[in-house]
Write a protein that holds these residues in place. Structure first.
Motif, mmCIF file in Angstrom:
data_model
loop_
_atom_site.group_PDB
_atom_site.id
_atom_site.type_symbol
_atom_site.label_atom_id
_atom_site.label_comp_id
_atom_site.label_asym_id
_atom_site.label_seq_id
_atom_site.Cartn_x
_atom_site.Cartn_y
_atom_site.Cartn_z
ATOM 1 N N PRO A 1 0.877 5.389 4.451
ATOM 2 C CA PRO A 1 2.274 5.806 5.014
ATOM 3 C C PRO A 1 2.292 4.475 5.511
ATOM 4 C CG PRO A 1 0.860 6.742 6.316
ATOM 5 C CD PRO A 1 -0.352 6.669 5.381
ATOM 6 N N PHE A 2 3.616 4.201 5.857
ATOM 7 C CA PHE A 2 4.122 2.699 6.220
ATOM 8 C C PHE A 2 4.739 2.911 7.925
ATOM 9 C CE2 PHE A 2 8.030 -0.338 7.370
ATOM 10 C CZ PHE A 2 7.085 -1.768 6.949
ATOM 11 N N ASP A 3 3.783 2.477 8.673
ATOM 12 C CA ASP A 3 3.717 2.663 10.578
ATOM 13 C C ASP A 3 3.029 1.671 11.210
ATOM 14 O OD1 ASP A 3 4.108 3.728 12.544
ATOM 15 O OD2 ASP A 3 3.869 5.727 12.495
ATOM 16 N N LEU A 4 3.689 0.699 11.440
ATOM 17 C CA LEU A 4 2.895 -0.044 12.369
ATOM 18 C C LEU A 4 3.557 -0.892 12.944
ATOM 19 C CD1 LEU A 4 2.712 -3.403 9.918
ATOM 20 C CD2 LEU A 4 4.247 -1.649 9.450
ATOM 21 N N GLU A 5 2.745 -1.741 14.118
ATOM 22 C CA GLU A 5 3.615 -2.138 14.989
ATOM 23 C C GLU A 5 3.960 -3.635 14.691
ATOM 24 O OE1 GLU A 5 2.398 -1.543 18.785
ATOM 25 O OE2 GLU A 5 2.192 0.752 18.698
ATOM 26 N N LEU A 6 5.359 -4.628 14.931
ATOM 27 C CA LEU A 6 5.358 -5.758 14.435
ATOM 28 C C LEU A 6 6.007 -6.210 16.025
ATOM 29 C CD1 LEU A 6 6.462 -4.995 10.745
ATOM 30 C CD2 LEU A 6 4.032 -5.713 11.536
ATOM 31 N N ARG A 7 5.872 -7.777 15.978
ATOM 32 C CA ARG A 7 6.537 -8.184 16.609
ATOM 33 C C ARG A 7 8.183 -9.203 15.466
ATOM 34 N NH1 ARG A 7 1.576 -11.826 18.400
ATOM 35 N NH2 ARG A 7 1.118 -11.563 16.305
ATOM 36 N N LEU A 8 9.119 -8.981 16.955
ATOM 37 C CA LEU A 8 10.547 -9.677 15.903
ATOM 38 C C LEU A 8 11.181 -10.540 16.213
ATOM 39 C CD1 LEU A 8 12.330 -6.093 14.449
ATOM 40 C CD2 LEU A 8 10.731 -8.063 12.869
ATOM 41 N N ARG A 9 11.663 -11.702 16.290
ATOM 42 C CA ARG A 9 12.276 -12.785 16.813
ATOM 43 C C ARG A 9 13.761 -11.675 17.347
ATOM 44 N NH1 ARG A 9 12.444 -16.100 13.657
ATOM 45 N NH2 ARG A 9 14.608 -16.670 13.421
ATOM 46 N N THR A 10 14.060 -12.186 18.974
ATOM 47 C CA THR A 10 15.212 -11.753 19.800
ATOM 48 C C THR A 10 16.037 -13.576 19.319
ATOM 49 O OG1 THR A 10 14.623 -11.832 21.249
ATOM 50 C CG2 THR A 10 14.093 -10.033 20.291
ATOM 51 N N ARG A 11 17.079 -13.189 20.267
ATOM 52 C CA ARG A 11 18.586 -14.280 19.980
ATOM 53 C C ARG A 11 17.889 -15.159 20.974
ATOM 54 N NH1 ARG A 11 24.307 -12.934 19.760
ATOM 55 N NH2 ARG A 11 25.386 -14.805 19.264
ATOM 56 N N GLY A 12 17.388 -15.029 21.810
ATOM 57 C CA GLY A 12 16.759 -15.910 22.863
ATOM 58 C C GLY A 12 15.732 -16.802 22.363
ATOM 59 N N GLY A 13 15.069 -16.448 21.055
ATOM 60 C CA GLY A 13 13.781 -16.664 20.618
ATOM 61 C C GLY A 13 12.537 -16.433 21.155
ATOM 62 N N GLU A 14 12.788 -14.797 22.033
ATOM 63 C CA GLU A 14 11.289 -14.579 22.398
ATOM 64 C C GLU A 14 11.288 -13.363 21.127
ATOM 65 O OE1 GLU A 14 12.477 -12.513 26.284
ATOM 66 O OE2 GLU A 14 12.627 -14.613 27.222
ATOM 67 N N TYR A 15 9.696 -12.560 21.464
ATOM 68 C CA TYR A 15 9.403 -11.914 20.404
ATOM 69 C C TYR A 15 9.549 -10.364 21.211
ATOM 70 C CZ TYR A 15 8.450 -14.858 16.521
ATOM 71 O OH TYR A 15 8.777 -16.062 15.809
ATOM 72 N N LEU A 16 10.048 -9.502 20.323
ATOM 73 C CA LEU A 16 10.300 -7.411 20.716
ATOM 74 C C LEU A 16 9.031 -6.741 20.047
ATOM 75 C CD1 LEU A 16 11.662 -5.747 22.634
ATOM 76 C CD2 LEU A 16 13.076 -5.248 20.771
ATOM 77 N N ALA B 1 0.942 -1.150 -0.240
ATOM 78 C CA ALA B 1 -0.622 0.001 -0.076
ATOM 79 C C ALA B 1 0.802 1.402 -0.156
ATOM 80 C CB ALA B 1 -0.912 -0.059 1.615
ATOM 81 N N HIS B 2 1.892 1.399 0.752
ATOM 82 C CA HIS B 2 3.066 2.616 0.660
ATOM 83 C C HIS B 2 3.350 2.638 0.123
ATOM 84 C CE1 HIS B 2 5.790 5.211 2.672
ATOM 85 N NE2 HIS B 2 6.535 4.813 2.397
#
Length: 662
Positions: free
Chosen positions: A239-254, A232-233
Motif C-alpha cells: 500500500p502507499f502509506d508513509l509520512e513525508l515532509r512538504l514545504r509550506t509557504r513560509g519555507g518550513e516543512y510540514l 511498489a504500489h
C-alpha cells in the motif's frame, strides 16, 4: 361476412335473403323490420355492412343513417341505402348528407348487389385495419410517452440525488482536516483540494494542479522514499502509506501522512490514483506527551522505590546535625560544620520531595494562604540563590490571591526557577517575579477554566530556541555541561505545578530572555488566610508521655533523644503489634502515639484501629517516608495527622505540641 338488412317489408327481406344465398353464400344475413330495432341490432352485432331501406314508418332510412353515423359504436359501418327511385338525385344527395356510403335500387340487380356489398365490406375492413394500426400506433406512442415521462421523473430524481451527494461530498471535503488529491496517470492531470493547499499555507488559486506542485515541495530526503513507495504500489506489492515532509509557504516543512490507492486496467497497468494527506503535527505532540508521561512514571517509580529508606537516612542525618547545632555555640567552628551537614541534608530532602512531586506521589500538606506573601517570603533568601550581579525585582498585586498550596513546594518552584535564571545570565541581568490574576474569561486554547492566581517569572538572560523550550520540562534534559546540572530542576517544577492542578508555560527566544507563567486555581471563601511571613515560634517543652512506634532503630533513637531532651516521657515500640501491647498496658498515662505508618507485623493504620478500640479518644500523629499512593493503598484516611519524613527536630516538636494541645 356479416350483413344487416333493415326493411319494413318482409317480402323484400326474403328476396334479399334468397339473392344472397345464391350469389353471396359466404354472407350471414341479419334482418330487422324497423329503424329503431335495426339501430339496436347494429350496435349488438357489429355487421360488416348495413342495407337500409329509405321508406319506413316511424323513422325513415335517412334518420336511421344519421343516428348510425352519429354513434361511436356504429359510425364506421358502411351504409347502403336501398331506394325504389333509381334516378332521384335529390334522394341520393340527402342520403349522402346523412352519411350513406352507397345506393341500391329496387328491384335488385344481382351483380350490382354483390359488387356493392363486397366493395363496402372491403372498404370497411381496410378502414378497420387502418384504425387498428392507428390505434396500435397511438397506444405505442402513449406507452413510449409514459415510459419517457417515467424515465424523465427517474432522471430528475437521480439528478437530485446526485446533487445531494455532491453537496454532501462538498461539505465533507470542506469539513475534513485532510487534504484530498487525485492523479490521472494516463493524462498526467492532477487535482488538489482547497484543504490540501490550505495545509501548506496557500489559497486555492495560488497553486496549480500539476504533479510538480507535490514533488517539488517534498523534502529532498523524502523524494526517493516517496518514488519507491509509489512504484511498489503500482506493481501491487504494497500500500502507499508513509509520512513525508512538504514545504509550506513560509519555507518550513510540514510533516504529513500521505495515503493513496491506485486503479488498474485489465492488463494490470495503473490508470488513476487518489488519496489524502493528513497533518500529523498534533499526533506527534500527543506522542511526545505520552513519552513525557512515561518518563515521569519511570522517575516516579524510581523515586518511590528509594523514598522510604532515603528519607529515614535523611531524618537521622538532619536530626543529629540540628541537635549538634543546638548544643554548640554559634561562633564555634563545629557549629558551621553541623550547619553544612544540615543544609546538605535539607537539599537532599528537597530533591527527594521534588522527585516525588514530579511523579505526583508526594504527599502534600496544603494550606490556605496568599500567593503574594509566598513570593515575599521567598524573596528574603532568593538573593543568595541568584548572586549579587543579578538585580531582583518583585511586582506584587496589592490585593490577596488566596490559594491552597503546599508552601514548601511552591517555594521550591520559585527557587528552581531562580537557579535556572541565574545560569541563563552568567554576566548578570534582571530577574523578575510578579503576581497577577486571570479571571478565566476569554482564555486561550489549553488554558484551565476558572479564575487563577498567576506568577510570572522572567529573566533577561540568553533565552532558548524553540526546540529547547519544547523540551525544557523533560526529565534529565539539560543544556548545561556535565556535572553542572541534573536535568531534573525544571521537571520537578512541572510536576509540582501539575500536582497543584495548575498550569505552566514558557516563552523564550534566543537573546531575548525567558518568561515562565504559572497559574494556580484561586480558592474562594473558607477560613482566613494563614500568614506565611510571621516567624515560627520555638515549641515549648512538655511533660506528657508519648508512645513512639518506629521500625528503623536509628530513627527511633533520634526521636527518643529529641523528645526526651524537651521534657517528654517516651515509651518505644518497634512494630505494630508491640505498640498495641504497650498502649494496652499503659493506656491511662499515654497522651500521644507517634507512629510510623509502614511497619512489620502490623502497619500503623491497623495498629491505630486496634488502639481506638481500647481508647476511642486516643491521639495519634503518623510519620512516613513512603509515597502518597503507597500510603493511601494501606487505607490511610483523610483528616488524620501526618508528618512526612525527613522531618527537622523543631518541626517534629512543633507538630507534637499542636496535636497534644487540641
Amino acid at each position: 361476412m356479416k350483413l344487416l338488412a333493415i326493411d319494413d317489408n318482409q317480402d323484400n327481406l326474403l328476396t334479399l335473403s334468397a339473392l344472397l344465398k345464391a350469389f353471396l353464400p359466404e354472407a350471414q344475413l341479419i334482418t330487422s323490420q324497423s329503424a329503431q330495432d335495426g339501430i339496436r341490432r347494429a350496435g349488438m352485432e357489429a355487421p360488416d355492412a348495413i342495407l337500409l331501406d329509405i321508406q319506413m314508418p316511424g323513422m325513415d332510412g335517412f334518420e336511421a343513417a344519421r343516428r348510425l353515423k352519429g354513434s361511436a359504436a356504429t359510425q364506421h359501418i358502411p351504409i347502403i341505402l336501398v331506394t325504389a327511385h333509381r334516378s332521384d338525385s335529390a334522394c341520393r344527395v340527402q342520403g349522402l348528407e346523412c352519411g350513406a356510403d352507397a345506393f341500391l335500387s329496387k328491384p335488385f340487380d344481382e351483380a350490382e348487389l354483390v359488387a356493392q356489398i363486397r366493395a363496402m365490406v372491403r372498404i370497411k375492413r381496410s378502414e378497420d385495419a387502418l384504425r387498428q394500426e392507428r390505434d396500435s400506433l397511438e397506444a405505442l406512442v402513449q406507452r413510449r410517452t409514459a415510459q419517457l415521462s417515467q424515465a424523465n421523473v427517474e432522471l430528475k430524481e437521480n439528478l437530485e440525488r446526485l446533487a445531494q451527494s455532491e453537496a454532501r461530498y462538498s461539505r465533507a471535503v470542506r469539513g475534513t482536516s485532510d487534504g484530498l488529491w487525485d492523479w490521472d496517470l494516463v493524462s498526467n492531470d492532477y487535482y488538489y483540494s482547497p484543504r490540501w493547499k490550505e495545509l501548506l499555507g496557500y489559497a486555492d488559486d495560488e497553486l496549480e494542479n500539476r504533479p510538480e506542485t507535490f514533488f517539488t515541495r517534498l523534502h529532498p530526503d523524502d523524494l526517493a522514499p516517496a518514488q519507491d513507495s509509489l512504484c511498489a504500489h503500482f506493481l501491487g506489492q504494497s500500500p502507499f502509506d508513509l509520512e513525508l515532509r512538504l514545504r509550506t509557504r513560509g519555507g518550513e516543512y510540514l510533516r504529513v501522512r500521505c495515503r493513496g490507492q491506485a486503479e488498474w486496467d485489465d492488463a494490470g497497468d495503473p490508470l488513476r490514483m487518489s488519496g489524502v494527506i493528513t497533518d500529523v503535527t498534533e499526533r506527534q505532540l500527543m506522542e511526545e506527551q505520552l513519552r513525557q508521561a512515561q518518563k515521569m512514571e519511570a522517575i516516579g517509580q524510581l523515586a518511590g522505590g528509594v523514598a522510604h529508606d532515603f528519607n529515614n537516612v535523611l531524618t537521622v542525618i538532619a536530626g543529629y546535625a540540628n541537635i549538634l547545632k543546638m548544643d554548640l555555640p554559634a561562633d564555634s567552628a563545629n557549629y558551621g560544620l553541623a550547619d553544612q551537614i544540615a543544609a546538605a541534608a535539607e537539599r537532599a530532602a528537597q530533591l527527594t520531595r521534588g522527585l516525588l512531586a514530579f511523579s505526583r506521589k508526594q504527599a502534600i500538606a496544603p494550606q490556605r494562604c496568599d500567593l503574594g506573601e509566598i513570593v515575599l517570603r521567598v524573596e528574603q533568601f532568593l538573593g543568595r540563590v541568584i548572586g549579587e550581579d543579578i538585580q531582583l525585582r518583585t511586582e506584587i498585586l496589592p490585593e490577596p490571591l488566596p490559594v491552597q498550596v503546599d508552601l514548601a513546594q511552591i517555594e521550591q518552584v520559585l527557587i528552581n526557577l531562580a537557579a535556572n535564571a541565574r545560569d541563563a545570565m552568567p554576566g548578570g541581568g534582571v530577574f523578575t517575579i510578579a503576581t497577577g490574576l486571570r479571571d478565566g474569561n476569554g482564555r486561550g486554547y489549553g488554558d484551565p477554566a476558572g479564575p487563577h492566581a498567576v506568577i510570572i517569572v522572567a529573566d533577561s538572560g540568553e533565552g532558548m530556541d524553540d526546540e529547547t523550550s519544547r523540551r525544557i520540562f523533560e526529565p534529565f534534559f539539560t543544556t548545561k555541561e556535565v556535572g553542572k546540572g541534573t536535568g531534573l530542576g525544571m521537571a520537578i517544577v512541572y510536576g509540582i505545578v501539575q500536582q497543584h492542578k495548575g498550569n505552566i508555560k514558557v516563552s523564550s527566544k534566543p537573546g531575548e530572555g525567558t518568561v515562565f507563567t504559572i497559574e494556580i486555581p484561586l480558592v474562594e471563601g473558607g477560613a482566613a488566610l494563614q500568614s506565611v511571613l510571621a516567624p515560627q515560634p520555638s515549641p515549648r517543652n512538655g511533660t506528657e508521655t508519648i508512645l513512639v512506634a518506629e521500625d528503623d532503630p536509628n530513627v527511633r533513637s533520634l526521636v527518643d533523644m529529641v523528645l526526651t531532651r524537651h521534657g517528654y516521657q517516651v515509651i518505644l515500640a518497634q512494630d505494630g503489634e508491640e505498640v498495641i501491647h504497650r498502649f494496652a498496658a499503659q493506656q491511662e498515662g499515654i497522651e500521644l502515639v507517634l507512629m510510623d505508618i509502614i511497619m512489620p507485623r502490623k502497619n500503623g493504620i491497623e495498629a491505630y484501629a486496634e488502639i481506638k478500640k481500647i481508647q476511642p479518644e486516643a491521639k495519634v500523629l503518623f510519620t512516613s517516608g513512603y509515597t502518597a499512593d503507597f500510603i493511601q493503598s494501606r487505607g490511610m484516611e483523610e483528616g488524620v495527622e501526618l508528618i512526612m519524613k525527613p522531618v527537622q527536630p523543631m518541626e517534629l516538636l512543633r507538630r507534637v505540641r499542636e496535636v497534644l494541645e487540641r
